[in-house]
Scaffold this motif. Structure first.
Motif, mmCIF file in Angstrom:
data_model
loop_
_atom_site.group_PDB
_atom_site.id
_atom_site.type_symbol
_atom_site.label_atom_id
_atom_site.label_comp_id
_atom_site.label_asym_id
_atom_site.label_seq_id
_atom_site.Cartn_x
_atom_site.Cartn_y
_atom_site.Cartn_z
ATOM 1 N N SER A 198 0.913 -1.034 -0.002
ATOM 2 C CA SER A 198 -0.124 0.017 0.042
ATOM 3 C C SER A 198 0.911 1.137 -0.078
ATOM 4 C CB SER A 198 -0.812 -0.075 1.288
ATOM 5 O OG SER A 198 -0.283 0.117 2.316
ATOM 6 N N ILE A 199 0.402 2.449 -0.395
ATOM 7 C CA ILE A 199 1.121 3.484 -0.274
ATOM 8 C C ILE A 199 1.756 3.861 1.051
ATOM 9 C CG2 ILE A 199 1.007 6.236 -0.110
ATOM 10 C CD1 ILE A 199 -1.344 5.771 -2.387
ATOM 11 N N GLY A 200 1.050 3.467 2.391
ATOM 12 C CA GLY A 200 1.493 3.717 3.582
ATOM 13 C C GLY A 200 2.606 2.737 3.793
ATOM 14 N N GLU A 201 2.762 1.519 3.247
ATOM 15 C CA GLU A 201 3.729 0.582 3.488
ATOM 16 C C GLU A 201 4.773 0.882 2.615
ATOM 17 O OE1 GLU A 201 1.277 -3.496 4.160
ATOM 18 O OE2 GLU A 201 1.425 -2.653 2.339
ATOM 19 N N MET A 202 4.799 1.620 1.240
ATOM 20 C CA MET A 202 5.586 2.053 0.600
ATOM 21 C C MET A 202 6.569 3.069 1.338
ATOM 22 S SD MET A 202 5.427 3.355 -3.346
ATOM 23 C CE MET A 202 4.568 1.611 -3.879
ATOM 24 N N ALA A 203 5.710 4.132 1.680
ATOM 25 C CA ALA A 203 6.448 5.310 2.423
ATOM 26 C C ALA A 203 7.182 4.888 3.417
ATOM 27 C CB ALA A 203 5.212 5.888 2.633
ATOM 28 N N ALA A 204 6.520 3.871 4.492
ATOM 29 C CA ALA A 204 7.161 3.365 5.527
ATOM 30 C C ALA A 204 8.598 2.669 5.106
ATOM 31 C CB ALA A 204 6.484 2.362 6.384
ATOM 32 N N GLY A 205 8.607 2.289 4.118
ATOM 33 C CA GLY A 205 9.888 1.541 3.774
ATOM 34 C C GLY A 205 10.971 2.181 2.923
ATOM 35 N N ASN A 206 10.485 3.476 2.922
ATOM 36 C CA ASN A 206 11.534 4.579 1.863
ATOM 37 C C ASN A 206 12.301 5.232 2.851
ATOM 38 O OD1 ASN A 206 12.336 6.514 0.189
ATOM 39 N ND2 ASN A 206 10.997 5.892 -1.196
ATOM 40 N N MET A 235 -3.960 5.602 4.238
ATOM 41 C CA MET A 235 -2.857 5.083 3.331
ATOM 42 C C MET A 235 -2.654 3.682 3.227
ATOM 43 S SD MET A 235 -2.076 8.057 1.560
ATOM 44 C CE MET A 235 -3.938 8.219 1.528
ATOM 45 N N MET A 236 -3.090 2.905 4.092
ATOM 46 C CA MET A 236 -3.138 1.495 3.893
ATOM 47 C C MET A 236 -4.174 0.779 3.438
ATOM 48 S SD MET A 236 -0.546 0.586 7.361
ATOM 49 C CE MET A 236 1.133 1.349 7.422
ATOM 50 N N GLU A 237 -5.393 1.444 3.338
ATOM 51 C CA GLU A 237 -6.542 0.833 3.450
ATOM 52 C C GLU A 237 -6.900 0.803 1.809
ATOM 53 O OE1 GLU A 237 -9.414 2.839 5.338
ATOM 54 O OE2 GLU A 237 -9.186 1.713 7.389
ATOM 55 N N ALA A 238 -7.783 0.067 1.321
ATOM 56 C CA ALA A 238 -8.080 -0.183 -0.226
ATOM 57 C C ALA A 238 -8.486 1.283 -0.612
ATOM 58 C CB ALA A 238 -9.284 -1.252 -0.563
ATOM 59 N N MET A 295 -8.023 9.972 -6.739
ATOM 60 C CA MET A 295 -7.899 9.055 -8.091
ATOM 61 C C MET A 295 -6.515 8.626 -8.265
ATOM 62 S SD MET A 295 -8.696 11.974 -11.078
ATOM 63 C CE MET A 295 -9.934 12.707 -10.112
ATOM 64 N N VAL A 296 -6.519 7.759 -9.100
ATOM 65 C CA VAL A 296 -4.947 7.342 -9.772
ATOM 66 C C VAL A 296 -4.735 7.981 -10.798
ATOM 67 C CG1 VAL A 296 -3.691 5.379 -10.300
ATOM 68 C CG2 VAL A 296 -5.237 5.112 -8.661
ATOM 69 N N VAL A 297 -3.650 8.934 -10.708
ATOM 70 C CA VAL A 297 -2.947 9.672 -11.942
ATOM 71 C C VAL A 297 -1.517 9.334 -12.140
ATOM 72 C CG1 VAL A 297 -2.758 11.914 -13.042
ATOM 73 C CG2 VAL A 297 -4.622 11.492 -11.244
ATOM 74 N N ALA A 345 1.371 1.481 -6.185
ATOM 75 C CA ALA A 345 0.795 0.697 -4.829
ATOM 76 C C ALA A 345 -0.427 0.220 -4.944
ATOM 77 C CB ALA A 345 0.769 1.839 -3.880
ATOM 78 N N THR A 346 -0.766 -0.713 -4.007
ATOM 79 C CA THR A 346 -2.167 -1.674 -4.240
ATOM 80 C C THR A 346 -3.396 -0.471 -4.211
ATOM 81 O OG1 THR A 346 -2.140 -1.897 -1.639
ATOM 82 C CG2 THR A 346 -1.096 -3.605 -3.180
ATOM 83 N N ASN A 347 -3.235 0.808 -3.482
ATOM 84 C CA ASN A 347 -4.191 1.591 -3.491
ATOM 85 C C ASN A 347 -3.893 2.924 -4.094
ATOM 86 O OD1 ASN A 347 -2.389 2.170 -1.600
ATOM 87 N ND2 ASN A 347 -3.796 2.603 -0.015
ATOM 88 N N GLY A 348 -3.047 2.911 -5.108
ATOM 89 C CA GLY A 348 -2.726 4.128 -5.778
ATOM 90 C C GLY A 348 -1.369 4.262 -6.446
ATOM 91 N N VAL A 349 -1.005 5.546 -6.458
ATOM 92 C CA VAL A 349 0.553 5.768 -7.187
ATOM 93 C C VAL A 349 1.119 7.022 -6.338
ATOM 94 C CG1 VAL A 349 -0.492 7.170 -8.572
ATOM 95 C CG2 VAL A 349 1.704 6.297 -9.288
ATOM 96 N N VAL A 350 2.490 6.770 -6.287
ATOM 97 C CA VAL A 350 3.174 8.056 -5.415
ATOM 98 C C VAL A 350 4.193 8.609 -6.368
ATOM 99 C CG1 VAL A 350 4.832 8.387 -3.717
ATOM 100 C CG2 VAL A 350 2.909 6.713 -3.224
ATOM 101 N N HIS A 351 4.072 10.026 -6.109
ATOM 102 C CA HIS A 351 4.987 10.792 -7.076
ATOM 103 C C HIS A 351 5.724 11.705 -5.903
ATOM 104 C CE1 HIS A 351 2.866 9.751 -10.735
ATOM 105 N NE2 HIS A 351 1.606 10.542 -10.467
ATOM 106 N N VAL A 352 7.326 11.479 -6.129
ATOM 107 C CA VAL A 352 7.887 12.238 -5.010
ATOM 108 C C VAL A 352 8.153 13.585 -5.492
ATOM 109 C CG1 VAL A 352 10.301 12.372 -4.055
ATOM 110 C CG2 VAL A 352 9.209 9.922 -4.450
ATOM 111 N N ILE A 353 8.009 14.496 -4.502
ATOM 112 C CA ILE A 353 8.500 16.005 -4.694
ATOM 113 C C ILE A 353 9.279 16.321 -3.704
ATOM 114 C CG2 ILE A 353 6.417 16.353 -5.765
ATOM 115 C CD1 ILE A 353 5.146 17.703 -3.250
ATOM 116 N N ASP A 354 9.869 17.743 -4.365
ATOM 117 C CA ASP A 354 10.914 18.351 -3.473
ATOM 118 C C ASP A 354 10.682 19.270 -2.503
ATOM 119 O OD1 ASP A 354 10.748 20.276 -5.330
ATOM 120 O OD2 ASP A 354 12.731 20.488 -6.032
ATOM 121 N N ALA A 355 9.443 19.617 -2.264
ATOM 122 C CA ALA A 355 9.099 20.721 -1.537
ATOM 123 C C ALA A 355 7.668 20.554 -0.915
ATOM 124 C CB ALA A 355 8.859 22.181 -2.040
#
Length: 209
Positions: free
Chosen positions: A72-80, A99-102, A147-149, A193-203
């Motif tokens: 999930s997004i939450g799990e992905m963030a926690a592991g980064n 962020m961990m739920e569906a 939404m997923v973008v 992620a299983t519940n979406g997508v993450v884009h990293v930003i610098d601010a």
């Protein structure tokens, strides 16, 4: 007389040699295969796969050949290791469960360096920021689109409504701007992620109060 004596001996030796070759071929052919190995025959190629090689898991892929998300997004963030403050902020605000739920979310995730800059801007410590749950509950949803973008589908130059109700806009140079004068560069895209997508930003984006 000598010729008559040598002829049977020569024939016998030749027969013995043929028998020995036959036995060697049979021994090589009849050697039992290792039952733990798997033999794969493809045309003229023969491959022996050991149990260790056979047991190696293959990455999951969907029918289109793309890797299947397992976190999930939450799990992905926690592991980064570059998103530790974001993870702590989500937990402090009680948004980590969401962020961990569906669901279907797009998260613009500020890095630890991005949070370090906003701590200086706000003149607060990390502990003070994490204790300010009212601020976090306003700021963090401003980084989430419901939404997923994916990167290829970003509607450049169009106002995009975030979860907190305010809008952001993204240029074709992958720069986020808003009515408050915030700017952030998208430095990493399409972390699925299983519940979406993450884009990293610098601010960190600070919405209007």
């Amino acid at each position: 007389m000598l010729k008559k004596t040598l002829l049977p001996l020569t024939v016998a030796m030749a027969a013995f040699s043929l028998a020995a070759c036959s036995n060697n071929d049979t021994a090589a052919t009849d050697t039992p295969a290792d039952p733990d190995n798997v033999t794969i025959v493809e045309g003229d190629d023969v491959t022996v796969v050991t149990p260790e090689e056979e047991a190696q898991p293959m990455p999951e892929v969907d029918p289109m050949g793309e890797a299947v998300a397992t976190q999930s997004i939450g799990e992905m963030a926690a592991g980064n290791e570059n998103l530790t403050i974001l993870t702590a902020a989500l937990k402090a605000a009680g948004l980590d469960t969401m962020m961990m739920e569906a669901g279907e979310y797009t998260v613009f995730a500020p890095t630890d360096d991005a949070f370090a800059a906003v701590l200086t801007k706000l003149n607060v410590t990390k502990e003070e920021l994490l204790a300010n749950t009212d601020l976090l509950k306003t700021v963090l949803p401003y980084h989430v689109v419901p939404m997923v973008v994916k990167a290829a589908d970003i509607p450049y130059g169009t106002d995009v409504k975030t979860v907190n109700g305010q809008t952001i806009s993204i240029s074709d140079a992958n720069v986020i701007t808003d009515a408050s004068g915030n700017t952030a560069n998208i430095t990493g895209t399409d972390m699925m992620a299983t519940n979406g997508v993450v884009h990293v930003i610098d601010a960190v984006l600070l919405p209007k109060e």
